[in-house]
Motif scaffolding. Structure first.
Motif, PDB file in Angstrom:
ATOM      1  N   SER A 103       0.845  -1.193   0.000  1.00  0.00           N
ATOM      2  CA  SER A 103       0.000   0.000   0.000  1.00  0.00           C
ATOM      3  C   SER A 103       0.879   1.240   0.000  1.00  0.00           C
ATOM      4  CB  SER A 103      -0.932   0.013   1.215  1.00  0.00           C
ATOM      5  OG  SER A 103      -0.190   0.044   2.417  1.00  0.00           O
TER       6      SER A 103
ATOM      7  N   PHE B  31      -2.631   3.588  -3.809  1.00  0.00           N
ATOM      8  CA  PHE B  31      -2.814   2.264  -4.389  1.00  0.00           C
ATOM      9  C   PHE B  31      -2.573   1.216  -3.314  1.00  0.00           C
ATOM     10  CE2 PHE B  31       1.605   3.465  -5.073  1.00  0.00           C
ATOM     11  CZ  PHE B  31       2.304   2.360  -4.606  1.00  0.00           C
TER      12      PHE B  31
ATOM     13  N   VAL C  73       2.325  -2.461 -12.023  1.00  0.00           N
ATOM     14  CA  VAL C  73       1.445  -1.495 -11.357  1.00  0.00           C
ATOM     15  C   VAL C  73       2.074  -0.113 -11.386  1.00  0.00           C
ATOM     16  CG1 VAL C  73       0.406  -0.844  -9.149  1.00  0.00           C
ATOM     17  CG2 VAL C  73       0.313  -3.225  -9.903  1.00  0.00           C
TER      18      VAL C  73
ATOM     19  N   TYR D  46       0.538   3.312 -13.222  1.00  0.00           N
ATOM     20  CA  TYR D  46       0.233   4.542 -12.486  1.00  0.00           C
ATOM     21  C   TYR D  46       1.094   5.723 -12.934  1.00  0.00           C
ATOM     22  CZ  TYR D  46      -3.034   2.744  -8.987  1.00  0.00           C
ATOM     23  OH  TYR D  46      -4.141   2.238  -8.349  1.00  0.00           O
TER      24      TYR D  46
ATOM     25  N   VAL E 265      -7.652   7.381  -8.801  1.00  0.00           N
ATOM     26  CA  VAL E 265      -6.522   7.083  -7.922  1.00  0.00           C
ATOM     27  C   VAL E 265      -6.522   7.980  -6.683  1.00  0.00           C
ATOM     28  CG1 VAL E 265      -5.081   6.165  -9.768  1.00  0.00           C
ATOM     29  CG2 VAL E 265      -4.966   8.601  -9.238  1.00  0.00           C
TER      30      VAL E 265
ATOM     31  N   TYR F 160      -5.159  -2.537 -10.966  1.00  0.00           N
ATOM     32  CA  TYR F 160      -5.250  -2.755  -9.526  1.00  0.00           C
ATOM     33  C   TYR F 160      -4.636  -4.077  -9.072  1.00  0.00           C
ATOM     34  CZ  TYR F 160      -8.985   0.783  -9.886  1.00  0.00           C
ATOM     35  OH  TYR F 160      -9.719   1.906 -10.136  1.00  0.00           O
TER      36      TYR F 160
END
Length: 402
Positions: A145, A161, A176, A180, A331, A390
């Motif tokens: 996280s 995230f 990921v 992003y 986001v 995700y």
């Protein structure tokens, strides 16, 4: 008189990084137990943090019978064990993998400041009773996280995230990060048709409340009197699912000790509202069918809850569901949740524009609105079979700009 015991243990290691540097490490171990004595429809409970002998635990539970917590139900029986662990990392292994991920961020996306936690959690849950029940569930996952901020931004944070992996794959982290940050500096226009692409766990909480058997029986649910009616999309099926691969640290039995056929309870099927849910206590009190699940309380008798709600997957990828359209991946956002009328709003401060395969850039701030009946009805597109962005299942649904 009968006896039962619940135990729960968790070992957790956390590495926290800020601006590319390791700033803290924490390790904790927890153990909880609940000894219960059942006699003449009354339960005595002794809850303890830490380990205690069965002799002491049951003796104190017997003394607590005087508190007269009624539980006039037969105990369940059955034996089963489930181990969802794939790879349990040592602290050194977890730290090494985390440092490799942070190194990739520092070298590939130096314009972003990130605060990221890597947490490895091992879980062990067991319920036994003197009628022969012995249920056990074990799991392990690394939770990642974090928050991020672009160097040119005046915000405290630009987005968030989180995702979990039972077998920590550094390539997943890199993907990921690429999604992003790779096209973050490209600003796009908001599409005329806004399709929201989100993980749906917060959205289905509406059904946890409004399909509660007590709420339905008392007429305080928006769904009271609607069992058997077609309320949602043909493609919308909602299930309490104890088998789901993205259900982390869950049991296959409920607080009453009940196990579902195929570990599932269908609540909505192809848009038709099939049933509410009721634990043993709620079913008895309101003279309604007992369906489960019940939440499990170590310090009290079970009650209505413990749902693990999942929407049936479509069998299509995000790209296939979009069918040439684009979707919005929030986001950084503020959600109102569903109000008493089933209305929903979301202020999206920061989001990504996604075509199902690639992120095309981000979008300016805007606000969307919908209702639970539109979101899972005429505007429902589906839940993907793949897990881009995700690293989790995701819901696609049309919403309105306001």
């Amino acid at each position: 008189m009968h006896r039962a015991k619940d135990t729960w243990s968790q070992n957790k290691s956390t590495f926290e990084f800020d601006e590319g540097k390791l700033v803290s490490f924490g390790r904790e171990s927890n153990f909880e137990s609940s000894h219960k004595i059942y006699r003449d429809g009354i339960t005595g409970i002794y809850y303890h943090i830490g380990k205690v002998s069965d002799e002491e635990g049951y003796a104190k539970a017997r003394k607590n019978l005087e508190r007269e917590r009624p539980y006039p139900f037969e105990l369940e029986t059955g034996t089963r064990a489930r181990d969802k662990r794939e790879r349990v990392l040592t602290d050194r292994e977890l730290q090494s993998k985390a440092e490799n991920c942070i190194k990739y961020l520092n070298e590939t996306y130096p314009k972003f400041r990130c605060k990221i936690r890597f947490t490895g959690t091992e879980y062990d849950r067991r319920t036994v009773n003197d009628l022969g029940m012995d249920y056990r569930s074990q799991d392990y996952a690394v939770g990642i996280s974090g928050s991020f901020k672009h160097c040119d931004s005046k915000n405290i944070d630009d987005g968030y995230f989180e995702f979990n992996m039972r077998d920590f794959d550094e390539n997943v982290f890199r993907q990921v990060a690429d999604d992003y940050f790779g096209q973050y500096e490209v600003m796009n226009k908001i599409p005329e048709e806004v399709i929201l692409d989100v993980t749906y766990y917060g959205l289905v909480s509406f059904f946890s409340q409004h399909l509660n058997g007590e709420e339905l029986a008392r007429g305080t649910s928006l769904l009271t009197g609607k069992i058997g009616e077609k309320l949602f999309s043909d493609d919308f099926t909602l299930i309490h699912d104890a088998t789901d691969e993205e259900a982390w640290f869950n049991t296959f039995w409920d607080g009453d000790g009940c196990v579902f056929e195929n570990d599932k309870l269908v609540l909505v099927e192809n848009g038709v509202l099939k049933t509410g849910y009721a634990d043993k206590k709620t079913a008895r009190e309101y003279n309604i069918p007992h369906t489960g699940p019940a939440y499990d309380s170590f310090s009290d008798i079970p009650g209505a809850g413990g749902l693990n709600l999942r929407i049936a997957r479509s069998g299509k990828t995000v790209k296939e569901l979009l069918d040439g359209r684009l979707c919005v991946v929030p986001v950084d956002f503020t959600s109102s949740g569903f109000n008493e009328k089933g209305e929903y709003t979301m202020l999206i401060q920061n989001s990504l524009l996604f075509n199902g395969e690639k992120v095309l850039g981000r979008l300016p701030e805007f606000k969307i609105a919908s209702t639970v009946f539109d979101m899972f009805g005429k505007d429902f597109i589906g839940v993907s079979s793949d897990r881009p962005i995700y690293y989790d299942k995701q819901l696609l649904v049309r919403v309105n700009i306001v």
